[in-house]
Scaffold this motif. Structure first.
Motif, PDB file in Angstrom:
ATOM      1  N   VAL C 417      85.078 -63.538  20.877  1.00  0.00           N
ATOM      2  CA  VAL C 417      84.310 -62.136  21.326  1.00  0.00           C
ATOM      3  C   VAL C 417      83.224 -61.937  20.765  1.00  0.00           C
ATOM      4  O   VAL C 417      83.039 -62.623  19.748  1.00  0.00           O
ATOM      5  N   ASP C 418      82.198 -61.187  21.700  1.00  0.00           N
ATOM      6  CA  ASP C 418      81.191 -60.989  20.837  1.00  0.00           C
ATOM      7  C   ASP C 418      80.509 -60.320  20.060  1.00  0.00           C
ATOM      8  O   ASP C 418      81.854 -59.677  19.635  1.00  0.00           O
ATOM      9  N   TYR C 419      79.373 -59.796  19.608  1.00  0.00           N
ATOM     10  CA  TYR C 419      79.460 -58.798  18.874  1.00  0.00           C
ATOM     11  C   TYR C 419      79.911 -56.896  19.194  1.00  0.00           C
ATOM     12  O   TYR C 419      80.531 -56.281  17.990  1.00  0.00           O
ATOM     13  N   GLU C 420      80.028 -56.896  20.553  1.00  0.00           N
ATOM     14  CA  GLU C 420      80.467 -56.270  21.032  1.00  0.00           C
ATOM     15  C   GLU C 420      81.734 -55.695  21.694  1.00  0.00           C
ATOM     16  O   GLU C 420      82.404 -55.107  21.993  1.00  0.00           O
ATOM     17  N   LEU C 421      82.713 -56.809  21.317  1.00  0.00           N
ATOM     18  CA  LEU C 421      83.938 -57.528  20.789  1.00  0.00           C
ATOM     19  C   LEU C 421      84.059 -57.534  22.190  1.00  0.00           C
ATOM     20  O   LEU C 421      85.166 -57.260  22.966  1.00  0.00           O
ATOM     21  N   GLN C 422      82.975 -57.924  23.158  1.00  0.00           N
ATOM     22  CA  GLN C 422      83.355 -58.036  24.333  1.00  0.00           C
ATOM     23  C   GLN C 422      83.201 -59.495  24.939  1.00  0.00           C
ATOM     24  O   GLN C 422      83.409 -60.340  24.014  1.00  0.00           O
ATOM     25  N   THR C 423      84.649 -60.016  26.100  1.00  0.00           N
ATOM     26  CA  THR C 423      85.148 -61.856  25.644  1.00  0.00           C
ATOM     27  C   THR C 423      83.890 -62.296  26.788  1.00  0.00           C
ATOM     28  O   THR C 423      82.691 -61.748  27.323  1.00  0.00           O
ATOM     29  N   THR C 424      84.226 -63.060  27.065  1.00  0.00           N
ATOM     30  CA  THR C 424      83.479 -63.790  27.755  1.00  0.00           C
ATOM     31  C   THR C 424      83.669 -63.821  29.517  1.00  0.00           C
ATOM     32  O   THR C 424      82.773 -63.969  30.108  1.00  0.00           O
ATOM     33  N   ILE C 425      84.434 -63.167  30.019  1.00  0.00           N
ATOM     34  CA  ILE C 425      84.763 -61.757  31.013  1.00  0.00           C
ATOM     35  C   ILE C 425      84.196 -60.892  30.297  1.00  0.00           C
ATOM     36  O   ILE C 425      84.380 -59.706  29.576  1.00  0.00           O
ATOM     37  N   PRO C 426      82.901 -60.268  31.848  1.00  0.00           N
ATOM     38  CA  PRO C 426      82.579 -59.177  31.414  1.00  0.00           C
ATOM     39  C   PRO C 426      83.500 -58.249  31.781  1.00  0.00           C
ATOM     40  O   PRO C 426      84.318 -58.158  32.975  1.00  0.00           O
ATOM     41  N   GLY C 427      83.677 -57.102  31.245  1.00  0.00           N
ATOM     42  CA  GLY C 427      84.388 -56.462  31.007  1.00  0.00           C
ATOM     43  C   GLY C 427      85.690 -56.275  30.582  1.00  0.00           C
ATOM     44  O   GLY C 427      86.042 -55.520  30.522  1.00  0.00           O
ATOM     45  N   LEU C 428      85.502 -57.716  29.989  1.00  0.00           N
ATOM     46  CA  LEU C 428      86.920 -57.302  29.552  1.00  0.00           C
ATOM     47  C   LEU C 428      86.872 -57.267  27.576  1.00  0.00           C
ATOM     48  O   LEU C 428      85.947 -58.848  27.436  1.00  0.00           O
ATOM     49  N   PHE C 429      87.569 -56.819  27.392  1.00  0.00           N
ATOM     50  CA  PHE C 429      87.088 -56.330  25.789  1.00  0.00           C
ATOM     51  C   PHE C 429      88.627 -56.882  24.340  1.00  0.00           C
ATOM     52  O   PHE C 429      89.330 -57.187  25.266  1.00  0.00           O
ATOM     53  N   ALA C 430      88.504 -57.840  23.482  1.00  0.00           N
ATOM     54  CA  ALA C 430      89.665 -57.719  22.830  1.00  0.00           C
ATOM     55  C   ALA C 430      89.538 -56.663  21.693  1.00  0.00           C
ATOM     56  O   ALA C 430      88.397 -57.324  21.207  1.00  0.00           O
ATOM     57  N   ILE C 431      90.419 -55.978  21.063  1.00  0.00           N
ATOM     58  CA  ILE C 431      89.761 -55.415  19.649  1.00  0.00           C
ATOM     59  C   ILE C 431      91.456 -56.146  18.961  1.00  0.00           C
ATOM     60  O   ILE C 431      92.384 -56.511  19.748  1.00  0.00           O
ATOM     61  N   GLY C 432      91.273 -55.303  17.848  1.00  0.00           N
ATOM     62  CA  GLY C 432      92.623 -55.829  17.535  1.00  0.00           C
ATOM     63  C   GLY C 432      93.159 -57.031  16.715  1.00  0.00           C
ATOM     64  O   GLY C 432      91.782 -58.085  16.634  1.00  0.00           O
ATOM     65  N   GLU C 433      94.055 -57.903  16.164  1.00  0.00           N
ATOM     66  CA  GLU C 433      94.248 -59.130  16.004  1.00  0.00           C
ATOM     67  C   GLU C 433      94.209 -60.091  16.712  1.00  0.00           C
ATOM     68  O   GLU C 433      94.375 -60.906  17.406  1.00  0.00           O
ATOM     69  N   ALA C 434      94.451 -58.973  18.786  1.00  0.00           N
ATOM     70  CA  ALA C 434      93.486 -60.353  19.814  1.00  0.00           C
ATOM     71  C   ALA C 434      92.919 -60.838  19.783  1.00  0.00           C
ATOM     72  O   ALA C 434      92.776 -61.814  20.460  1.00  0.00           O
ATOM     73  N   ASN C 435      91.944 -60.469  19.148  1.00  0.00           N
ATOM     74  CA  ASN C 435      90.014 -61.267  19.064  1.00  0.00           C
ATOM     75  C   ASN C 435      90.332 -61.684  17.678  1.00  0.00           C
ATOM     76  O   ASN C 435      91.251 -62.003  17.180  1.00  0.00           O
ATOM     77  N   PHE C 436      88.820 -62.636  17.576  1.00  0.00           N
ATOM     78  CA  PHE C 436      89.304 -63.127  16.685  1.00  0.00           C
ATOM     79  C   PHE C 436      88.188 -63.192  15.076  1.00  0.00           C
ATOM     80  O   PHE C 436      88.584 -64.107  14.352  1.00  0.00           O
ATOM     81  N   SER C 437      87.510 -62.120  15.801  1.00  0.00           N
ATOM     82  CA  SER C 437      86.567 -62.128  14.807  1.00  0.00           C
ATOM     83  C   SER C 437      86.081 -61.613  13.835  1.00  0.00           C
ATOM     84  O   SER C 437      85.380 -62.546  13.203  1.00  0.00           O
ATOM     85  N   ASP C 438      86.920 -61.225  12.763  1.00  0.00           N
ATOM     86  CA  ASP C 438      86.605 -60.615  11.173  1.00  0.00           C
ATOM     87  C   ASP C 438      87.176 -61.973  10.401  1.00  0.00           C
ATOM     88  O   ASP C 438      86.440 -61.461   8.809  1.00  0.00           O
ATOM     89  N   HIS C 439      88.144 -62.217  10.724  1.00  0.00           N
ATOM     90  CA  HIS C 439      88.268 -62.695   9.157  1.00  0.00           C
ATOM     91  C   HIS C 439      88.434 -64.217   8.975  1.00  0.00           C
ATOM     92  O   HIS C 439      89.229 -65.070   8.356  1.00  0.00           O
ATOM     93  N   GLY C 440      87.623 -64.846   9.728  1.00  0.00           N
ATOM     94  CA  GLY C 440      87.649 -66.075   9.471  1.00  0.00           C
ATOM     95  C   GLY C 440      88.471 -67.186   9.541  1.00  0.00           C
ATOM     96  O   GLY C 440      89.540 -67.128  10.619  1.00  0.00           O
ATOM     97  N   ALA C 441      88.920 -68.232   8.307  1.00  0.00           N
ATOM     98  CA  ALA C 441      89.876 -68.863   8.234  1.00  0.00           C
ATOM     99  C   ALA C 441      91.462 -67.847   7.825  1.00  0.00           C
ATOM    100  O   ALA C 441      91.910 -68.869   7.464  1.00  0.00           O
ATOM    101  N   ASN C 442      90.995 -67.463   7.004  1.00  0.00           N
ATOM    102  CA  ASN C 442      92.235 -66.652   6.304  1.00  0.00           C
ATOM    103  C   ASN C 442      92.235 -65.075   6.336  1.00  0.00           C
ATOM    104  O   ASN C 442      90.946 -64.539   5.846  1.00  0.00           O
TER     105      ASN C 442
END
Lengths: 225, 246, 646
Positions: C417-442
């Motif tokens: 997801v990008d900064y807006e939590l939007q995936t590469t499909i417009p209008g599709l968002f992913a939040i929580g554990e489902a996205n990759f964003s905040d925890h890096g490698a651990n």
């Protein structure tokens, strides 16, 4: 407020308040009954009966008493029917959960007490009203429809009746063992310090009061000349 | 260990159910009850039979999804646990185990041992919340809460909504569940504001959905996996009376 | 497909989120009513997002596969939730929380996202308190804190050992309020199986009603995935039995990139595996490491004697015990981050010092804490955890040390997801554990709850408006349009295909085999060889699955076998992508440990010059190799260094 009386909690509160009121009545009733034991051919007892049947305040209380009985019984039956309806098909294995034993059989002990009550009324109260007639025969002839002393002695000297009476008192005790403390829980009284005391008082009450009643037929069966 | 299982099978909500008997052998005593059922289902799939449907998810005693009335007790013969935390070492080798679904008018059976507990959600939707929107909230430490109250609230909030209280109650009463919700919020200053409205609406919904009344048998308290106390029901009564008369 | 654009706002780090919020597009109240949003999943992220969107006035439809939204697996989180409140006056700040999280993630997370997370963390605590979450309190009535791995401050808020449950119930209450208000429509026992794309934008989902088996079509102007992680690819994990990656996997196949799939968190304190019938692993909260000391015997012969049962751990003298975490990492001791603790346990067990009957366990010992604080204090802190342990293992942890071993717990990777939590499909968002964003490698302990709620309460309700503001003139699209029909058709075909195989082996048997491959070859330690083997083996297993799986029952009924089959089919593809990602990342970082890349002391050795990027995988078709896209990570505010917990 209008929903209060039809809500499950409202019904329970009414039942428990009515029940506790009946508990108070039982104590009064027991007090008078114990006068039967005084060895004076029923003199004190008659005075008490006379007071109870003629005093205007008692007459008013009698209406409340009947109201209490009616509410307790009617609400009890309604609650029970609704409770049965809440589980239309039961389990194959009966419940093994740890519960207070007597609580499971309140309707059953209640029905027995109700039957007892009906017979009891027919034997005494309805006689006074002229609806029923007192028991025929017996050692002490009944003088009039207010002669509860002789009516009682006649009944209690009949072994079958006394045994029936004793058994009913045991069931009353079962009923009360749960009822007394349960009424407080229903009124919202549940406290880590005070609830055990209420339970303790309830247990004493549930044993002492029916035992007091039960002592009278035992006395008349075995110790009355 | 070897067991004989008598399990309630029912095709769908509308069809008639019956007990089926199954034998299962070579079960380790360290195996959980649901893992034992997994192995039974493997057997059934092997024979191209339909496996037994039962609800389960987290398998660590917190989601509240697993149910099962086992030999006359919800969540089986142990206290303070859910079915997924029940282990086969609690049984004796050769035991016959009768497994039934939760039974209550308000919890209709969907299939086999799976019941519909959405009645609980419906009660909660009536008011088991604090009406605050996201944002615009005072600091978390703005309102101190006495530790004793907060701990009591936590005791009540531990409810997992599994429905064991209803299942074991001879009246199929949801009183422990409702009281846990009501108590938790009534004990906290944040929840106090709407306490009267909450308790009135939740009790009305509970009655409407066909749960039975409380006769203070204490079975719910005995079977609650989170050991929620009857004192919560007393608090529910108090809250309700106060709300009704004022 | 789309380019990788992370859309990070310009300006200084501390101002980015404020700048974004004050310049983003909003949707006015009248228009919000005309817009539908689909949220899949009712965990912390999903429930908080749906309730917040409902409060704003959007029409929300929310889905969960469980019988109630309250069952989502966020409920199982035990330990706590981090926030930079600095209530303890021990030097905490938004920056420090940000810094710890980036460092804990081994410098593989996006700075701007993590800073925003730390920024909103304080609001989460306020929000939850207002909802009536009974956080632990001190006698003065104020909130209590404890410390967690990877931090030197006490910033973790908790509600006994049931923090996840209490936070989830908070979100569940907010959700219920909106359901009652009619802004949120609840679909329980209803599982998303396909994403519907109309003119390049996510416009709805196809789901299966799990009770009736009916396939349903649902329209939404936007779709939000809050479907959690994919740890169940390993079969045995601390995830719930039903936790799955199918929604995430289906959107990946429709064009959403998958970020860092190989970043899996192995949690160090789980109850060890005891038999092959085992269905799930139980976590013991990380908070136990506050007072518990981890050790194995110093001498191999003692370890052997313990495994044979001839020696009891309590009989072992203090000087014969190896408190290996305290020995190796004196500064953090038993509170090193999870990946470090897990690897250290594996190292000791592999070296032959493990205990338990299998030798795959280490001790977590409370005896010194009990001596120091008294049994009562320990009981107050961890009573319910100790009880849980005793129920499962049948040993009293007050008397004999607990046995623990690492297990799969959380997946840092997920939908890109990008900064807006939007995936590469417009209008599709992913939040929580489902996205990759905040925890890096651990991921650090107590950060998952923070991220789920941050996304749901405080981030998505803003960013989604920036997208929806362009959609106010889009009328609701009929679900009878070809895009919906096609999506439904593909779902029905997939189900039909599975049902008609009628092979010899159960779904679970395939899942277990996949899990074994994943654990052995793409688990706590990976090599080039193991990953290569894993790819071939998974491909073979997948082919066998589609030839020989047995799914009983019919599609038109409550059919758990079919549910599992659909999920395992997706795991069999995802597993391969994880192995591929692990193979390509020729470095060790956080939860990803490639044996070839380690320091002389056995610590993870990163390669920042070649791998300081997010691997965003793009689907290219069945049996085609996915394409690797790179989002280069730039650290402007943090000096990248080797993690040091010594």
């Amino acid at each position: 407020m209008s929903n209060f009386f039809t809500s499950s909690l409202g019904k329970k509160l009414i039942m428990s308040l009515a029940g506790l009121f009946l508990c108070v009545f039982l104590v009064v009733h027991l007090g008078i009954n114990l006068l039967l034991l005084s060895n004076d051919k029923g003199e004190v007892f008659r005075v008490a009966v006379h007071f109870m049947t003629t005093n205007i305040l008692i007459k008013i209380m009698e209406i409340f008493l009947f109201g209490g009985f009616l509410l307790h019984i009617i609400y009890g039956v309604i609650v029970q029917i609704r409770n049965w309806m809440a589980r239309p098909s039961g389990y194959a294995v009966s419940n093994n959960s740890q519960t207070s034993f007597f609580s499971k059989y309140m309707i059953h002990t209640g029905v027995i007490i109700f039957i007892f009550l009906a017979i009891h009324m027919a034997n005494f109260y309805f006689v006074k009203l002229g609806i029923t007639t007192p028991l025929e025969g017996g050692s002490n002839p009944v003088q009039d429809t207010h002669d509860f002393y002789n009516m009682a002695i006649n009944l209690f000297t009949t072994p079958a009746y006394s045994i029936f009476y004793l058994v009913c008192m045991i069931f009353l005790s079962f009923h009360l063992l749960h009822a007394f403390q349960s009424a407080f829980q229903t009124m919202g009284v549940n406290h880590p310090k005070y609830s055990p005391i209420i339970k303790w008082i309830g247990n004493i009450y549930a044993i002492v009061v029916p035992a007091g009643f039960a002592f009278i037929p035992v006395y008349f069966l075995f110790f009355y000349n | 260990m070897n067991f004989t299982l008598k399990i309630w099978r029912q095709e769908s909500a509308s069809s008639k159910g019956r007990f089926e008997t199954y034998k299962i052998s070579n079960i380790s005593d360290e195996c959980s009850f649901l893992e034992m059922l997994d192995q039974l289902n493997e057997q059934l799939v092997d024979k191209f039979d339909k496996p037994v449907c039962f609800d389960h998810d987290c398998r660590e005693g917190i989601c509240g999804m697993c149910s099962l009335y086992i030999n006359g007790r919800p969540h089986g013969n142990d206290s303070g646990i859910t079915t997924c935390q029940l282990h086969m070492r609690r049984f004796k080798d050769g035991d016959t185990i009768v497994i039934e679904p939760w039974r209550a008018k308000a919890f209709p059976i969907l299939k086999d041992l799976v019941v519909d507990r959405s009645a609980f959600d419906k009660i909660a939707q009536e008011g088991a919340y604090v009406s605050v929107n996201t944002g615009g909230i005072p600091d978390g430490n703005a309102i101190p809460v006495p530790k004793v109250k907060s701990d009591l609230a936590m005791d009540a909030a531990a409810c997992i909504g599994c429905g064991a209280c209803v299942a074991t109650c001879k009246n199929a009463s949801a009183m422990l569940f409702v009281s846990a919700n009501v108590s938790h919020l009534a004990l906290l200053p944040q929840g106090k504001i709407e306490a009267k409205e909450r308790v009135t609406k939740m009790v009305a919904k509970m009655d409407e959905l066909g749960f039975g009344n409380c006769t203070n048998t204490g079975a719910c308290e005995a079977e609650c996996p989170k050991e929620i106390k009857l004192s919560n029901i007393a608090r529910l009564f108090r809250e309700y009376y106060v709300a009704s008369i004022s | 497909m789309s380019e990788i654009k992370s859309k990070i706002p310009q300006g200084p780090l501390a101002d980015k989120w404020t700048t974004y919020k004050s310049t983003q597009n909003l949707v006015n109240p009248a228009n919000k009513r005309k817009l539908d949003v689909i949220v899949v999943g009712t965990g912390l992220a999903g429930a908080s997002a749906a309730s917040s969107l409902g409060e704003l006035g959007f029409n929300v439809k929310i889905f969960c596969y469980q019988d109630s939204p309250r069952r989502a697996h966020s409920i199982a989180a035990q330990g706590g939730i981090n926030a930079a409140k600095n209530y303890q006056n021990d030097g905490d700040s938004v920056y420090r929380l940000f810094y710890d999280t980036i460092k804990g993630g081994d410098y593989r997370a996006r700075e701007a996202n993590v800073y925003r997370l730390a920024e909103v963390s304080n609001s989460i605590i306020d929000q939850c308190v207002a909802q009536g979450v009974p956080f632990a309190r001190e006698y003065g009535g104020l909130l209590d804190n404890r410390s967690f791995g990877g931090a030197q401050v006490s910033r973790t808020f908790y509600a006994r050992g049931q923090t996840g449950q209490q936070l989830l119930l908070g979100a569940y209450r907010a959700l219920n309020r909106q359901i009652k208000a009619g802004t949120v429509e609840m679909h329980n026992r209803d599982e998303m199986l396909e994403l519907v794309i109309v003119d390049g934008k996510a416009r709805g989902i196809v789901s299966r009603n799990l009770v009736t088996g009916q396939i349903e079509r649902h329209f939404g102007h936007a779709v939000v995935l809050a479907t959690g992680g994919y740890g169940n690819v390993f079969f045995l994990s601390t995830n719930a039995m039903g936790s799955n990656a199918s929604a995430a996997w289906q959107v990946y196949k429709k064009g959403a990139f998958f970020g860092n799939p190989c970043f899996t968190q192995i949690h160090p304190t789980c109850i060890p595996v005891h038999g092959d019938y085992q269905s799930k692993l139980t976590l013991m909260s990380e908070s136990l490491r506050n007072d518990g000391r981890i050790w194995v015997p110093k001498k191999k012969e003692d370890a052997e004697a313990i495994r044979k049962g001839t020696l009891k751990p309590t009989q072992l003298k203090e000087e014969d015990r190896d408190y290996y975490l305290e020995r190796r990492y004196p500064a953090f001791g038993n509170l090193v981050p999870r990946d470090v603790a897990s690897r250290a346990a594996k190292e000791r067990c592999d070296a032959g010092f493990g205990v338990g009957t299998t030798g795959l366990a280490v001790y977590l010992d409370f005896s010194s804490a009990i001596n120091r604080l008294g049994k009562k204090v320990i009981e107050e802190r961890y009573g319910n955890l100790f009880q849980m342990y005793e129920k499962i293992v049948d040993e009293n942890p007050y008397e004999t040390p607990m046995m623990i071993y690492p297990a799969v717990h959380y997946t840092m990777g997920g939908i890109w997801v990008d900064y807006e939590l939007q995936t590469t499909i417009p209008g599709l968002f992913a939040i929580g554990e489902a996205n990759f964003s905040d925890h890096g490698a651990n991921r650090l302990g107590a950060s998952a709850l923070m991220q789920g709620l941050a996304d749901g309460y405080f981030v998505l309700p803003y960013t989604i408006q920036n997208y929806l503001s362009a959609d106010i003139r889009t009328p609701r699209i009929s679900t009878d349009t070809p895009a919906f029909q096609e999506a439904e058709k593909s779902v029905k075909e997939r189900i039909q295909r599975l049902m008609s195989i009628r092979g010899k082996h159960s779904v679970d048997s395939f899942h277990k085999k996949l899990g074994k491959i994943m654990w052995d070859k793409v688990g706590m330690a990976r090599t080039k060889q193991s990953c290569t083997e894993a790819i071939t083996e998974i491909q073979a297993l997948r082919a066998e699955f589609w030839k020989d799986v047995r799914v009983t029952g019919t599609p038109d009924e409550l059919n758990p076998e079919l549910e599992k089959a659909l999920r395992v089919a997706d795991f069999l593809e995802l597993g391969e992508l994880m192995a591929r990602d692990a193979l390509h990342r020729e470095e060790s970082c956080g939860g990803h440990f490639r044996e070839e890349y380690q320091t002389e002391e056995g610590e993870a050795k990163r390669d920042d010059s070649d791998f300081m990027y997010v691997a965003a995988w793009e689907y290219k078709g069945e049996n085609e190799e996915p394409k690797l896209n790179k989002e280069v990570l730039e650290y402007e505010n943090i000096k990248v260094a080797q993690r040091n917990y010594k």
